[in-house]
Design a protein around this motif. Structure first.
Motif, mmCIF file in Angstrom:
data_model
loop_
_atom_site.group_PDB
_atom_site.id
_atom_site.type_symbol
_atom_site.label_atom_id
_atom_site.label_comp_id
_atom_site.label_asym_id
_atom_site.label_seq_id
_atom_site.Cartn_x
_atom_site.Cartn_y
_atom_site.Cartn_z
ATOM 1 N N VAL A 373 134.742 19.180 -22.001
ATOM 2 C CA VAL A 373 135.572 20.296 -21.535
ATOM 3 C C VAL A 373 136.220 21.008 -22.720
ATOM 4 C CG1 VAL A 373 137.660 20.897 -20.243
ATOM 5 C CG2 VAL A 373 135.991 19.345 -19.240
ATOM 6 N N HIS A 374 136.707 20.232 -23.672
ATOM 7 C CA HIS A 374 137.316 20.835 -24.861
ATOM 8 C C HIS A 374 136.314 21.743 -25.572
ATOM 9 C CE1 HIS A 374 138.490 20.924 -29.172
ATOM 10 N NE2 HIS A 374 139.700 21.082 -28.649
ATOM 11 N N ASN A 375 135.106 21.247 -25.791
ATOM 12 C CA ASN A 375 134.075 22.061 -26.447
ATOM 13 C C ASN A 375 133.670 23.250 -25.586
ATOM 14 O OD1 ASN A 375 133.953 20.356 -28.690
ATOM 15 N ND2 ASN A 375 132.398 19.051 -27.757
ATOM 16 N N ASN A 376 133.624 23.037 -24.291
ATOM 17 C CA ASN A 376 133.226 24.101 -23.374
ATOM 18 C C ASN A 376 134.242 25.233 -23.361
ATOM 19 O OD1 ASN A 376 133.305 24.814 -20.003
ATOM 20 N ND2 ASN A 376 131.392 25.069 -21.119
ATOM 21 N N LEU A 377 135.531 24.910 -23.292
ATOM 22 C CA LEU A 377 136.571 25.930 -23.226
ATOM 23 C C LEU A 377 136.771 26.658 -24.539
ATOM 24 C CD1 LEU A 377 139.315 24.196 -21.029
ATOM 25 C CD2 LEU A 377 137.572 25.850 -20.335
ATOM 26 N N THR A 378 136.340 26.053 -25.635
ATOM 27 C CA THR A 378 136.454 26.727 -26.938
ATOM 28 C C THR A 378 135.154 27.413 -27.339
ATOM 29 O OG1 THR A 378 135.994 24.608 -28.043
ATOM 30 C CG2 THR A 378 138.297 25.238 -27.785
ATOM 31 N N GLY A 379 134.245 27.565 -26.375
ATOM 32 C CA GLY A 379 133.037 28.341 -26.617
ATOM 33 C C GLY A 379 131.996 27.662 -27.471
ATOM 34 N N GLN A 380 131.975 26.329 -27.483
ATOM 35 C CA GLN A 380 131.034 25.611 -28.335
ATOM 36 C C GLN A 380 129.857 25.022 -27.562
ATOM 37 O OE1 GLN A 380 133.060 23.136 -31.472
ATOM 38 N NE2 GLN A 380 134.907 23.782 -30.372
ATOM 39 N N THR A 381 129.724 25.408 -26.306
ATOM 40 C CA THR A 381 128.568 24.970 -25.519
ATOM 41 C C THR A 381 127.949 26.186 -24.850
ATOM 42 O OG1 THR A 381 129.680 24.659 -23.386
ATOM 43 C CG2 THR A 381 129.834 22.845 -24.970
ATOM 44 N N ALA A 382 126.716 26.025 -24.392
ATOM 45 C CA ALA A 382 126.029 27.124 -23.720
ATOM 46 C C ALA A 382 126.366 27.192 -22.242
ATOM 47 C CB ALA A 382 124.517 26.972 -23.889
ATOM 48 N N LEU A 383 127.048 26.182 -21.717
ATOM 49 C CA LEU A 383 127.366 26.148 -20.292
ATOM 50 C C LEU A 383 128.547 27.050 -19.968
ATOM 51 C CD1 LEU A 383 127.019 22.400 -19.225
ATOM 52 C CD2 LEU A 383 125.449 24.274 -18.831
ATOM 53 N N HIS A 384 128.523 27.633 -18.770
ATOM 54 C CA HIS A 384 129.610 28.460 -18.288
ATOM 55 C C HIS A 384 130.892 27.638 -18.185
ATOM 56 C CE1 HIS A 384 131.880 31.269 -15.857
ATOM 57 N NE2 HIS A 384 131.991 30.370 -14.895
ATOM 58 N N ALA A 385 132.009 28.216 -18.609
ATOM 59 C CA ALA A 385 133.306 27.540 -18.515
ATOM 60 C C ALA A 385 133.852 27.730 -17.101
ATOM 61 C CB ALA A 385 134.277 28.099 -19.546
ATOM 62 N N GLU A 386 133.737 26.687 -16.294
ATOM 63 C CA GLU A 386 134.105 26.774 -14.883
ATOM 64 C C GLU A 386 135.616 26.978 -14.694
ATOM 65 O OE1 GLU A 386 132.273 26.759 -12.215
ATOM 66 O OE2 GLU A 386 130.304 26.115 -12.928
ATOM 67 N N ASN A 387 135.973 27.781 -13.678
ATOM 68 C CA ASN A 387 137.387 27.926 -13.331
ATOM 69 C C ASN A 387 138.004 26.598 -12.921
ATOM 70 O OD1 ASN A 387 137.413 30.643 -13.816
ATOM 71 N ND2 ASN A 387 137.202 31.255 -11.680
ATOM 72 N N THR A 388 137.201 25.700 -12.391
ATOM 73 C CA THR A 388 137.704 24.420 -11.899
ATOM 74 C C THR A 388 138.336 23.603 -13.011
ATOM 75 O OG1 THR A 388 135.932 24.451 -10.264
ATOM 76 C CG2 THR A 388 137.063 22.364 -10.573
ATOM 77 N N TRP A 389 137.851 23.716 -14.233
ATOM 78 C CA TRP A 389 138.487 22.991 -15.335
ATOM 79 C C TRP A 389 139.052 23.934 -16.398
ATOM 80 C CZ3 TRP A 389 133.089 21.391 -14.741
ATOM 81 C CH2 TRP A 389 132.187 22.047 -15.583
#
Length: 475
Positions: A373-389
């Motif tokens: 989640v940390h990597n996802n929210l800081t734009g370091q993954t290709a997956l969409h950053a879900e509103n749920t987290w």
């Protein structure tokens, strides 16, 4: 040279050298700067009644009219200086007009502040003859300086953001550049003027030469205050998260009393909706709004109360992990779950966790999910950053783009919060753990807290969340 611009604006602040820059530009044939055209205290220059035939009253009624006049009636390309406390209607018009050249002048804010204080003390705002220079020493006021600095930063951020959004750029000039004829000549070329000057001939003089220690009575106190100032905003938490929408379709209303619940994703909403239904038994809850229909509801219900609920990040994150990632069921993010397991090595089973799934495995997987989640929210993954987290801060910012909630309730004190909204309320808890393999109280430790806090630093700061074990005791 091709004329790219029809007029120009100098975005500056008091005591940044804007008088000097204006005089330098006016020394070129084909450039005419008209002073502080939108200063609320005067028009163009002090003691003037009008600017190019436009009075201050006419300017205030229609600022765009004055801009058009400057554009059409100047000797060459016309422009003006504009500060953060001038008419923002003029600023917004210029920022969105690609035909307007933007010149952005800056100076060390401490030097600007000291110069401003001296000018106010001596009432000498421009110097053309050294023999008439007035000098003074001033006292540094840390609160006053911080207030000035904040206003200037906000103005500069507004300029930068609008230029970025519209795909424009400006010509940046610092106070020390004003004595460099090559830079001033470059600025003239930027404005579409071909003529160049070997030396800029102007009659404006530096008013306050010398070191700051000679101008400030409490210089040592100023140094100490400035040592605590965060000039480069190093303490600012970067906002890498994508902007969020208002999530209007999830909003819930009741008519009597007129209540608007604006839920945040990643939390259990049924207890609150049930309470709303109990307090409005004659009418069903209204949902599935769009922005138009919700605005109509708001207009039809003057005096309505809107609210949302925030939860401790550890609680919310654990619920998200169990409900949407770990377990298999109607709420599972099936594709995301599979990707996390295969591509991000999230240590969870292919199917639902069975009897062999122990608490150590659960805690390890939860912490690993928070790392993702940390990597996802800081734009370091290709997956969409879900509103749920997403962070609750970003979700609230999204809600506020449509409407500000009157109340932000806390899930650990929901009963007393709902009493504020409803007048009366039964004991209410927003979090349930029926679908959790292990309770958060059993899973929780210092490593869990640290992993969650790394993801949601802004939430911890903005809402003052303590450690979850202390939060839980407050319930």
């Amino acid at each position: 040279m091709t004329k790219a611009f029809n007029y120009f604006v100098i975005f500056a602040e008091m005591r940044t050298g804007s008088n000097l820059l204006e005089a330098s530009l006016n020394s070129f044939d084909g450039i005419q700067c008209h002073g502080e055209a939108f200063n609320p205290a005067f028009i163009g220059y002090p003691k003037k009644d009008d600017l190019l035939g436009i009075t201050a009253q006419e300017r205030d009624q229609n600022p765009i009219r004055l801009i058009r006049t400057i554009k059409n009636k100047s000797n060459g390309i016309g422009g003006f200086r504009l500060f953060h406390n001038h008419d923002m209607r003029a600023a917004d018009h210029c920022l969105t007009d690609p035909a307007c050249a933007k010149i952005i002048l800056s100076r060390n804010p401490v030097e600007s502040y000291v110069s401003w204080k001296i000018a106010r003390e001596t009432d000498q705002w421009k110097l053309t003859n050294h023999s008439k220079r007035k000098s003074a020493q001033i006292s540094f006021d840390a609160v006053e300086f911080e207030k000035m600095l904040a206003a200037q930063r906000n103005f500069r951020a507004r300029i930068q953001q609008q230029l970025q959004i519209s795909g424009q750029t400006g010509f940046y000039v610092s106070y020390t550049d004003l004595q460099n004829p090559e830079i001033i000549n470059g600025l003239a070329r930027f404005l579409g003027v071909d003529s160049q000057q070997e030396q800029i001939q102007i009659n404006i003089k530096k008013q306050n030469p010398g070191h700051l220690s000679e101008k400030v009575l409490n210089f040592d106190e100023m140094e100490q205050a400035l040592a605590r100032s965060d000039f480069f905003e190093l303490s600012e938490l970067p906002g890498y998260e994508p902007s969020r929408g208002a999530n209007v379709p999830s909003c819930v209303t009741t008519d009597e009393p007129a209540l608007l619940y604006m839920p945040l994703r990643g939390m259990e909403h049924a207890p609150i909706e049930n309470m709303m239904a109990q307090n409005c038994p004659d009418l069903p809850l209204a949902q599935r709004y769009n922005q138009k229909t919700l605005r109509e509801w708001k207009k039809d219900h003057p005096g309505h109360i809107s609210f949302t609920v925030v939860s401790h990040p550890v609680e919310r994150a654990h619920t998200t992990f169990c409900r949407h990632i770990l377990n298999i069921g109607p709420d599972t993010f099936t594709e995301t779950r599979d990707l996390l397991r295969r591509q991000f090595d999230l240590p969870i089973p292919v199917g639902a966790p069975g009897t062999g799934w122990d608490i150590d495995q659960h805690r390890t997987a939860f912490i690993a999910f928070m790392d993702f989640v940390h990597n996802n929210l800081t734009g370091q993954t290709a997956l969409h950053a879900e509103n749920t987290w997403a962070s609750q801060t970003s979700l609230l910012e999204g809600i506020s783009s449509f409407a500000f909630p009157d109340h932000i309730l806390r899930s650990n004190r929901l009963t007393e919060g709902m009493k504020v909204v409803f007048g009366t309320a039964e004991n209410t808890a927003i979090h349930t753990e029926a679908d959790h393999p292990f309770s958060l109280a059993d899973v929780y430790n210092g490593k869990v807290e640290s992993a969650v806090k790394a993801c949601y630093k802004k939430d911890y700061i903005n809402f003052g969340f303590p450690r979850w074990d202390r939060w839980n005791k407050q319930a």
